[in-house]
Design an enzyme around this catalytic site. Structure first.
Site: not given
Ligand code: BV8
Ligand code: ZN
Length: 270
Positions: A113, A129, A140, A178, A217, A243
């Site tokens: 991701q 992503h 364009c 462009c 997460s 976690e």
């Molecule tokens: C879509 C790019 C069709 C941008 C990102 C169904 C139900 C509810 C909501 C939805 C659904 N379907 C779609 C949605 C809407 C939405 C969504 O999911 N919303 C959520 C917030 C509820 N999804 C979308 O919009 C997706 N598109 O489905 O299209 C559609 C469209 C409209 C409506 C319906 C359907 C597109 C989602 C993509 C978003 N873009 N990234 C950018 O990065 O700038 S997502 C972005 O956040 C990241 O790429 C990543 O994917 C996400 C973060 O998540 P994690 O990677 O898990 O990070 P997080 O900080 O949360 O967790 C870190 C974890 O690591 C923790 O657990 C922690 O404990 C652990 N950790 C920390 N340190 C360590 C560790 N583990 C091991 N070792 C360590 N050292």
């Molecule tokens: Zn262009």
């Protein structure tokens, strides 16, 4: 019953790893945490006074393209100074191990991701992503790799500022074809993913018999639905996280820079 990260569970996991045919991973921000890149939902998930999820949207970009570009410029500049960590290296070393099998009787696919590009030295990976270092023209549609630091003069030095600089559109990154306004080539919230990427992912999930969920997460869809899908088809799940994020056959709770090399049996010779 999920094992926790005792040596017995590593041993049991090594057996599962050996007997699996199609191994896949879903990686999240936690994979890059030990490289010094903040995760989204940890304390690092804020930038200035905004949550990352408020800025990674087309609406935010339309409303204030300068603020969104300052956010992505900040992340680009941060990542350009970082290196892959031991967890990234473990995935590469494990892939090498699988690819050097003769005959090759296992497959290994990394689905990430993350948009930081720190897994780009893998041969078989899907960055679902997009990438911080690819841009797409809003006029364009031209897409190109871009690792320039800074990406444009106007953004230079803003990575250290706590306030919006409100650059006018003409001073924001522009298309080399462009001259139109370009955006980061990433999937924002409420944007659909590339259908070819989704098809590739589903091909992998349909054959996966061991799914490693690393540093995520599990809150963002559609990625959040993959583990249950693999499980529903009889695949085994392994969680690598600091976690406990849910049900799994194997759980390795701790920094993945430590647990992953040991679990994939690719520890560095000390
Ligand atoms: C879509 C790019 C069709 C941008 C990102 C169904 C139900 C509810 C909501 C939805 C659904 N379907 C779609 C949605 C809407 C939405 C969504 O999911 N919303 C959520 C917030 C509820 N999804 C979308 O919009 C997706 N598109 O489905 O299209 C559609 C469209 C409209 C409506 C319906 C359907 C597109 C989602 C993509 C978003 N873009 N990234 C950018 O990065 O700038 S997502 C972005 O956040 C990241 O790429 C990543 O994917 C996400 C973060 O998540 P994690 O990677 O898990 O990070 P997080 O900080 O949360 O967790 C870190 C974890 O690591 C923790 O657990 C922690 O404990 C652990 N950790 C920390 N340190 C360590 C560790 N583990 C091991 N070792 C360590 N050292
Ligand atoms: Zn262009």
């Amino acid at each position: 019953m999920a094992a926790n990260s005792t040596s017995a569970s590593y041993e049991a996991f090594h057996q599962a790893l050996k007997s699996a045919k199609h191994i896949a991973t879903l990686c999240g921000a936690g994979l890059s945490a030990e490289s010094g890149i903040p995760t989204f939902r940890g304390e690092g998930g804020w930038w200035r006074t905004f949550e990352a999820t408020e800025l990674a949207t087309p609406t935010a970009f339309k409303k204030n393209p300068s603020r969104v570009w300052e956010f992505y410029h900040y992340r680009r500049e941060l990542v350009l100074k970082k290196q892959p960590n031991k967890a990234h290296k473990a995935l590469v070393d494990f892939e090498d191990k699988i690819l050097s099998q003769t005959p090759q009787n296992q497959t290994f696919t990394v689905i990430t991701q993350n948009v930081d590009g720190l897994s780009s030295n893998l041969k078989n990976f899907i960055a679902m992503h997009g990438s911080l270092f690819r841009t797409r023209c809003t006029k364009c549609g031209y897409i190109e790799e871009n690792r320039n630091s800074p990406i444009c003069e106007g953004l230079k030095g803003t990575e250290n500022s706590n306030f919006d600089i409100n650059l006018p559109i003409e001073k924001l990154p522009s298309c080399t074809k462009c001259n139109g306004l370009i955006r980061p080539d990433v999937v924002w919230f409420n944007e659909t993913l590339d259908p070819d990427i989704l098809n590739k992912i589903h091909e992998e999930l349909n054959r996966c018999d061991l799914f490693l969920i690393i540093g995520t997460s599990g809150l963002v869809y559609p990625a959040a639905s993959y583990a249950n899908y693999v499980k529903s088809r009889g695949g085994k799940l392994a969680i690598f996280n600091i976690e406990d994020t849910g049900k799994a056959d194997f759980k390795f709770i701790g920094p993945c820079g430590e647990t992953l090399p040991r679990a994939l049996d690719v520890c560095e010779e000390t």
